[in-house]
Design a protein around this motif. Sequence first.
Motif, PDB file in Angstrom:
ATOM      1  N   LEU A  29       0.857  -1.187   0.000  1.00  0.00           N
ATOM      2  CA  LEU A  29       0.000   0.000   0.000  1.00  0.00           C
ATOM      3  C   LEU A  29       0.889   1.232   0.000  1.00  0.00           C
ATOM      4  CD1 LEU A  29      -2.709  -1.063   2.598  1.00  0.00           C
ATOM      5  CD2 LEU A  29      -2.796  -1.259   0.107  1.00  0.00           C
ATOM      6  N   ASP A  30       0.673   2.123  -0.961  1.00  0.00           N
ATOM      7  CA  ASP A  30       1.580   3.258  -1.130  1.00  0.00           C
ATOM      8  C   ASP A  30       0.897   4.611  -0.992  1.00  0.00           C
ATOM      9  OD1 ASP A  30       0.130   3.386  -3.441  1.00  0.00           O
ATOM     10  OD2 ASP A  30       1.856   3.326  -4.799  1.00  0.00           O
ATOM     11  N   ALA A  31      -0.123   4.670  -0.171  1.00  0.00           N
ATOM     12  CA  ALA A  31      -0.853   5.914   0.093  1.00  0.00           C
ATOM     13  C   ALA A  31      -1.677   6.367  -1.111  1.00  0.00           C
ATOM     14  CB  ALA A  31       0.092   7.018   0.568  1.00  0.00           C
ATOM     15  N   THR A  32      -2.020   5.424  -1.959  1.00  0.00           N
ATOM     16  CA  THR A  32      -2.916   5.672  -3.083  1.00  0.00           C
ATOM     17  C   THR A  32      -4.284   5.110  -2.722  1.00  0.00           C
ATOM     18  OG1 THR A  32      -1.084   5.433  -4.636  1.00  0.00           O
ATOM     19  CG2 THR A  32      -3.294   5.220  -5.540  1.00  0.00           C
ATOM     20  N   SER A  33      -5.326   5.861  -3.005  1.00  0.00           N
ATOM     21  CA  SER A  33      -6.669   5.383  -2.701  1.00  0.00           C
ATOM     22  C   SER A  33      -6.997   4.163  -3.564  1.00  0.00           C
ATOM     23  CB  SER A  33      -7.693   6.479  -2.957  1.00  0.00           C
ATOM     24  OG  SER A  33      -8.988   5.986  -2.696  1.00  0.00           O
ATOM     25  N   LEU A  34      -7.521   3.144  -2.905  1.00  0.00           N
ATOM     26  CA  LEU A  34      -7.866   1.900  -3.584  1.00  0.00           C
ATOM     27  C   LEU A  34      -9.347   1.554  -3.446  1.00  0.00           C
ATOM     28  CD1 LEU A  34      -4.822  -0.222  -2.373  1.00  0.00           C
ATOM     29  CD2 LEU A  34      -5.116   0.861  -4.610  1.00  0.00           C
ATOM     30  N   ALA A  35     -10.078   2.322  -2.676  1.00  0.00           N
ATOM     31  CA  ALA A  35     -11.455   1.972  -2.315  1.00  0.00           C
ATOM     32  C   ALA A  35     -12.344   1.714  -3.529  1.00  0.00           C
ATOM     33  CB  ALA A  35     -12.060   3.055  -1.432  1.00  0.00           C
ATOM     34  N   ALA A  36     -12.213   2.493  -4.588  1.00  0.00           N
ATOM     35  CA  ALA A  36     -13.114   2.371  -5.733  1.00  0.00           C
ATOM     36  C   ALA A  36     -12.974   1.031  -6.454  1.00  0.00           C
ATOM     37  CB  ALA A  36     -12.879   3.522  -6.714  1.00  0.00           C
ATOM     38  N   ASP A  37     -11.775   0.484  -6.493  1.00  0.00           N
ATOM     39  CA  ASP A  37     -11.534  -0.757  -7.234  1.00  0.00           C
ATOM     40  C   ASP A  37     -11.105  -1.908  -6.331  1.00  0.00           C
ATOM     41  OD1 ASP A  37     -12.022   0.480  -9.748  1.00  0.00           O
ATOM     42  OD2 ASP A  37     -10.027   1.381  -9.658  1.00  0.00           O
ATOM     43  N   TRP A  38     -11.290  -1.780  -5.037  1.00  0.00           N
ATOM     44  CA  TRP A  38     -10.783  -2.762  -4.078  1.00  0.00           C
ATOM     45  C   TRP A  38     -11.561  -4.071  -4.138  1.00  0.00           C
ATOM     46  CZ3 TRP A  38      -6.649  -3.654  -1.367  1.00  0.00           C
ATOM     47  CH2 TRP A  38      -6.681  -4.535  -0.277  1.00  0.00           C
ATOM     48  N   THR A  39     -10.815  -5.159  -4.183  1.00  0.00           N
ATOM     49  CA  THR A  39     -11.389  -6.493  -4.032  1.00  0.00           C
ATOM     50  C   THR A  39     -10.889  -7.032  -2.703  1.00  0.00           C
ATOM     51  OG1 THR A  39     -11.355  -6.867  -6.426  1.00  0.00           O
ATOM     52  CG2 THR A  39     -11.517  -8.818  -5.009  1.00  0.00           C
ATOM     53  N   PRO A  40     -11.775  -7.348  -1.769  1.00  0.00           N
ATOM     54  CA  PRO A  40     -11.326  -7.808  -0.453  1.00  0.00           C
ATOM     55  C   PRO A  40     -10.397  -9.017  -0.542  1.00  0.00           C
ATOM     56  CG  PRO A  40     -13.651  -7.295  -0.396  1.00  0.00           C
ATOM     57  CD  PRO A  40     -13.232  -7.243  -1.842  1.00  0.00           C
ATOM     58  N   VAL A  41      -9.309  -8.943   0.200  1.00  0.00           N
ATOM     59  CA  VAL A  41      -8.311 -10.007   0.247  1.00  0.00           C
ATOM     60  C   VAL A  41      -8.741 -11.027   1.302  1.00  0.00           C
ATOM     61  CG1 VAL A  41      -5.907 -10.503   0.848  1.00  0.00           C
ATOM     62  CG2 VAL A  41      -6.469  -8.460  -0.488  1.00  0.00           C
ATOM     63  N   PRO A  42      -8.677 -12.328   0.975  1.00  0.00           N
ATOM     64  CA  PRO A  42      -9.023 -13.341   1.978  1.00  0.00           C
ATOM     65  C   PRO A  42      -7.931 -13.462   3.049  1.00  0.00           C
ATOM     66  CG  PRO A  42      -8.787 -14.339  -0.223  1.00  0.00           C
ATOM     67  CD  PRO A  42      -8.418 -12.902  -0.332  1.00  0.00           C
ATOM     68  N   VAL A  43      -8.347 -13.445   4.302  1.00  0.00           N
ATOM     69  CA  VAL A  43      -7.426 -13.581   5.433  1.00  0.00           C
ATOM     70  C   VAL A  43      -7.996 -14.581   6.431  1.00  0.00           C
ATOM     71  CG1 VAL A  43      -6.471 -11.239   5.219  1.00  0.00           C
ATOM     72  CG2 VAL A  43      -8.479 -11.627   6.657  1.00  0.00           C
ATOM     73  N   GLU A  44      -7.121 -15.053   7.303  1.00  0.00           N
ATOM     74  CA  GLU A  44      -7.535 -15.950   8.376  1.00  0.00           C
ATOM     75  C   GLU A  44      -7.090 -15.363   9.698  1.00  0.00           C
ATOM     76  OE1 GLU A  44      -5.792 -19.727   7.450  1.00  0.00           O
ATOM     77  OE2 GLU A  44      -7.132 -20.067   5.747  1.00  0.00           O
ATOM     78  N   LEU A  45      -7.879 -15.571  10.702  1.00  0.00           N
ATOM     79  CA  LEU A  45      -7.586 -15.091  12.045  1.00  0.00           C
ATOM     80  C   LEU A  45      -6.830 -16.179  12.797  1.00  0.00           C
ATOM     81  CD1 LEU A  45      -8.214 -12.581  13.757  1.00  0.00           C
ATOM     82  CD2 LEU A  45     -10.272 -13.746  14.537  1.00  0.00           C
ATOM     83  N   GLY A  46      -5.622 -15.859  13.231  1.00  0.00           N
ATOM     84  CA  GLY A  46      -4.842 -16.789  14.041  1.00  0.00           C
ATOM     85  C   GLY A  46      -5.243 -16.656  15.494  1.00  0.00           C
ATOM     86  N   THR A  47      -5.774 -17.727  16.060  1.00  0.00           N
ATOM     87  CA  THR A  47      -6.305 -17.663  17.423  1.00  0.00           C
ATOM     88  C   THR A  47      -5.506 -18.488  18.422  1.00  0.00           C
ATOM     89  OG1 THR A  47      -7.840 -19.461  16.949  1.00  0.00           O
ATOM     90  CG2 THR A  47      -8.649 -17.210  16.592  1.00  0.00           C
ATOM     91  N   THR A  48      -4.465 -19.173  17.952  1.00  0.00           N
ATOM     92  CA  THR A  48      -3.603 -19.942  18.859  1.00  0.00           C
ATOM     93  C   THR A  48      -2.147 -19.620  18.582  1.00  0.00           C
ATOM     94  OG1 THR A  48      -3.566 -21.840  17.349  1.00  0.00           O
ATOM     95  CG2 THR A  48      -5.230 -21.879  19.084  1.00  0.00           C
ATOM     96  N   ASP A  49      -1.344 -19.662  19.626  1.00  0.00           N
ATOM     97  CA  ASP A  49       0.089 -19.424  19.511  1.00  0.00           C
ATOM     98  C   ASP A  49       0.699 -20.505  18.627  1.00  0.00           C
ATOM     99  OD1 ASP A  49       2.990 -20.030  20.603  1.00  0.00           O
ATOM    100  OD2 ASP A  49       2.550 -17.920  21.019  1.00  0.00           O
ATOM    101  N   GLU A  50       1.468 -20.083  17.635  1.00  0.00           N
ATOM    102  CA  GLU A  50       2.035 -21.030  16.673  1.00  0.00           C
ATOM    103  C   GLU A  50       3.039 -21.980  17.312  1.00  0.00           C
ATOM    104  OE1 GLU A  50       3.380 -18.107  13.824  1.00  0.00           O
ATOM    105  OE2 GLU A  50       1.631 -18.493  12.567  1.00  0.00           O
ATOM    106  N   ASP A  51       3.707 -21.553  18.377  1.00  0.00           N
ATOM    107  CA  ASP A  51       4.715 -22.395  19.029  1.00  0.00           C
ATOM    108  C   ASP A  51       4.119 -23.308  20.093  1.00  0.00           C
ATOM    109  OD1 ASP A  51       6.788 -21.285  17.496  1.00  0.00           O
ATOM    110  OD2 ASP A  51       7.002 -19.608  18.893  1.00  0.00           O
ATOM    111  N   SER A  52       3.305 -22.727  20.979  1.00  0.00           N
ATOM    112  CA  SER A  52       2.807 -23.495  22.128  1.00  0.00           C
ATOM    113  C   SER A  52       1.413 -24.094  21.913  1.00  0.00           C
ATOM    114  CB  SER A  52       2.773 -22.610  23.376  1.00  0.00           C
ATOM    115  OG  SER A  52       1.753 -21.624  23.239  1.00  0.00           O
ATOM    116  N   GLY A  53       0.673 -23.551  20.960  1.00  0.00           N
ATOM    117  CA  GLY A  53      -0.700 -24.001  20.764  1.00  0.00           C
ATOM    118  C   GLY A  53      -1.687 -23.380  21.741  1.00  0.00           C
ATOM    119  N   ALA A  54      -1.197 -22.507  22.619  1.00  0.00           N
ATOM    120  CA  ALA A  54      -2.055 -21.857  23.611  1.00  0.00           C
ATOM    121  C   ALA A  54      -3.003 -20.873  22.920  1.00  0.00           C
ATOM    122  CB  ALA A  54      -1.196 -21.110  24.637  1.00  0.00           C
TER     123      ALA A  54
END
Length: 184
Positions: A29-54
């Motif tokens: 992102l380079d401080a250029t407006s993207l709202a008009a042509d934006w396609t939502p990027v798929p993301v996942e929510l990490g809810t556990t610690d990657e090392d401990s599993g907590a």
Amino acid sequence: MRVFQLYPVGEYEFLTTEDEDDLEQLGELDATSLAADWTPVPVELGTTDEDSGAPLLRADFPWLGSWSLVLRDQGIDLAGPVLDSFGELLPLTCPDARVALFNPLVVLDALDESRSKLVRFPDGDLMVIEKYVFAQRAIPERSVFKIPQERSGAVFYTEPVVDELRGLGLAGLDFKLLWDSDAD
């Protein structure tokens, strides 16, 4: 005047992209407006610690990187209006939460290159900024901004904005002091 950057805190949720190219897109992102042509990027929510599993604590600002501010549910509702005059919220697609990425649109020529510590490539191009010194007169008291030298990089927050965001009582967000005009 004091200028801050995002800083991760505690053991809070984080975001990942499903595709490496998507992470690269979000990091460019380079401080250029993207709202008009934006396609939502798929993301996942990490809810556990990657090392401990907590299990991780619920975050109103899930961590993606210091170059990006991600807002979730209540963060969108409460912090969105604080940030509105400095950029735009771009929705992301997440199966577990409503999330958006803040795209700052303010670019200030505020870096004092002669007093900052810059590392350059042999051809003179900027490699990294090791120490930031800003020209205070170039920065409004209340601002969220990028600098031309790092349009796709760091996002900076002045103290009044940081105080306002901290005052919302939302989880998973903090800032580290990057520059203080009184200590300079």
